[in-house]
Design a protein around this motif. Sequence first.
Motif, PDB file in Angstrom:
ATOM      1  N   THR A  36       8.201  13.279  -1.155  1.00  0.00           N
ATOM      2  CA  THR A  36       7.393  13.132  -2.369  1.00  0.00           C
ATOM      3  C   THR A  36       7.401  11.651  -2.768  1.00  0.00           C
ATOM      4  N   ASP A  37       6.530  11.301  -3.714  1.00  0.00           N
ATOM      5  CA  ASP A  37       6.410   9.889  -4.085  1.00  0.00           C
ATOM      6  C   ASP A  37       7.754   9.320  -4.524  1.00  0.00           C
ATOM      7  N   ASN A  38       8.131   8.200  -3.934  1.00  0.00           N
ATOM      8  CA  ASN A  38       9.415   7.565  -4.271  1.00  0.00           C
ATOM      9  C   ASN A  38       9.322   6.079  -3.971  1.00  0.00           C
ATOM     10  N   ASN A  98       0.855  -1.184   0.000  1.00  0.00           N
ATOM     11  CA  ASN A  98       0.000   0.000   0.000  1.00  0.00           C
ATOM     12  C   ASN A  98       0.901   1.247   0.000  1.00  0.00           C
ATOM     13  N   HIS A  99       0.684   2.104  -0.976  1.00  0.00           N
ATOM     14  CA  HIS A  99       1.486   3.324  -1.142  1.00  0.00           C
ATOM     15  C   HIS A  99       1.525   4.164   0.158  1.00  0.00           C
ATOM     16  N   LEU A 100       0.406   4.181   0.867  1.00  0.00           N
ATOM     17  CA  LEU A 100       0.334   5.020   2.067  1.00  0.00           C
ATOM     18  C   LEU A 100       1.180   4.449   3.200  1.00  0.00           C
ATOM     19  N   VAL A 140       0.468  13.962   4.104  1.00  0.00           N
ATOM     20  CA  VAL A 140      -0.213  15.078   3.455  1.00  0.00           C
ATOM     21  C   VAL A 140       0.369  15.279   2.059  1.00  0.00           C
ATOM     22  N   SER A 141      -0.478  14.959   1.046  1.00  0.00           N
ATOM     23  CA  SER A 141       0.024  14.993  -0.337  1.00  0.00           C
ATOM     24  C   SER A 141      -1.044  15.572  -1.258  1.00  0.00           C
ATOM     25  N   GLY A 142      -0.846  15.360  -2.573  1.00  0.00           N
ATOM     26  CA  GLY A 142      -1.824  15.869  -3.524  1.00  0.00           C
ATOM     27  C   GLY A 142      -3.112  15.053  -3.502  1.00  0.00           C
ATOM     28  N   GLY A 147       3.942   3.145   2.598  1.00  0.00           N
ATOM     29  CA  GLY A 147       5.244   3.687   2.201  1.00  0.00           C
ATOM     30  C   GLY A 147       5.451   5.071   2.802  1.00  0.00           C
ATOM     31  N   HIS A 148       4.461   5.949   2.625  1.00  0.00           N
ATOM     32  CA  HIS A 148       4.607   7.311   3.178  1.00  0.00           C
ATOM     33  C   HIS A 148       4.816   7.265   4.698  1.00  0.00           C
ATOM     34  N   ILE A 149       4.086   6.383   5.373  1.00  0.00           N
ATOM     35  CA  ILE A 149       4.211   6.294   6.839  1.00  0.00           C
ATOM     36  C   ILE A 149       5.631   5.857   7.219  1.00  0.00           C
TER      37      ILE A 149
HETATM   38 ZN    ZN Z   1       2.010   9.763  -2.373  1.00  0.00          ZN
END
Ligand code: ZN
Length: 349
Positions: free
Chosen positions: A309-311, A112-114, A143-145, A116-118
Amino acid sequence: MIQTVLAIETSCDDTSVAVVADGGWVRSVVSANQDLAHSPFGGIVPEIAGRNHSVNTLPLVDQALKSANHVWDQIDGIVVTNRPGLIGSLIVGLVTAKSLAQVRGLPLIGVNHLEGHIMAPLLKDPNYQPPNDFDFPFLALVVSGGHTTIYLASSFGKYEVLGGTRDDAAGEAFDKFAKALGLGWPGGVKVDQLSKGGNSKAFDFPRGMIKEDNFDMSFSGLKASGMRLIGSLNAAEVAEKMSDLCASYQEAIVEVLLAKLEKAVQKTGIRHAVITGGVSANSRLRERAEQWSVQKKVQLVVPPLRYCTDNAAMVGFAGLLRLQNGERSELSLGPAPSSLAGDFQGMDL
Ligand code: ZN
Ligand code: KG4
């Protein structure tokens, strides 16, 4: 033992591939930004995003291995973002990841992409490491787009959604305002730059849901009020008041985000927090969050921009830990536009 993975992230408009090793060490992360392809349309065009991913992904795989100084024999697994995101974009990463897993005989894991952010603040490289004593449980403001959510991350894989935006994401509110000001897309960073030297009290923008005793937020009222104000000014007035407009609008977003994070600290008693996602690049958010964390004695970690940012590195670390826990995805793994039941507790699917 899975020690090193190759990770692919294509959930939205950025194509990214990374090699991540045990402990969250980023050996390489290479990305292709598609802003130029989408900016003439003032937003992401899903079909263009998918087509660019299909051109970019394999060359980035080669580049990621090369820049990590790794050969395939040193890779123990393939990680791929399979949710949430644009289906046409996710499919490209998935097809590539599944083919590589099959050809190389490597285990595959969809992430899950989120998540990843966490996990992004816990990544490490020669120039960045989180504080030694930083660990779960922590609060995560992502907090993203596309997302604006506060999570309680109790341990790896255990995340509860405390609250988030009921309508637009904060990044979207930045981008729409920037577009109306004629600053192009994506405009969050331009609003940030133009705010410098502006008076953040010049215009009184609404702070949606700030007083409500929950962790929810709303940015649609702010966005509408921004549009109305810009519509009421002529071009010369907009140009003259540009810095004040940007600073005031930005302040409204930053205040809401920090007020809700503060509420999460008060309610949970957890004094460790991270802020990630593209909007965490915002300099005013970073500045005020830093002041807030010192005042409130909260241990705050905001990763460097390359991990905000997304990576693919953030996704790679989450996937590596899952593979090390024995999890595997089938080669029939499909994409999903939203998170799945079970990804997060307390989630409104
Ligand atoms: Zn993202
Ligand atoms: O996480 P991200 O790269 O992509 C996703 O949306 O998943 O976030 C992109 C968002 C865009 O809305 C962009 O305008 C915003 O992050 N952003 C900023 C800044 N840099 C990027 N917003 C405000 N200030 C910035 N400096």
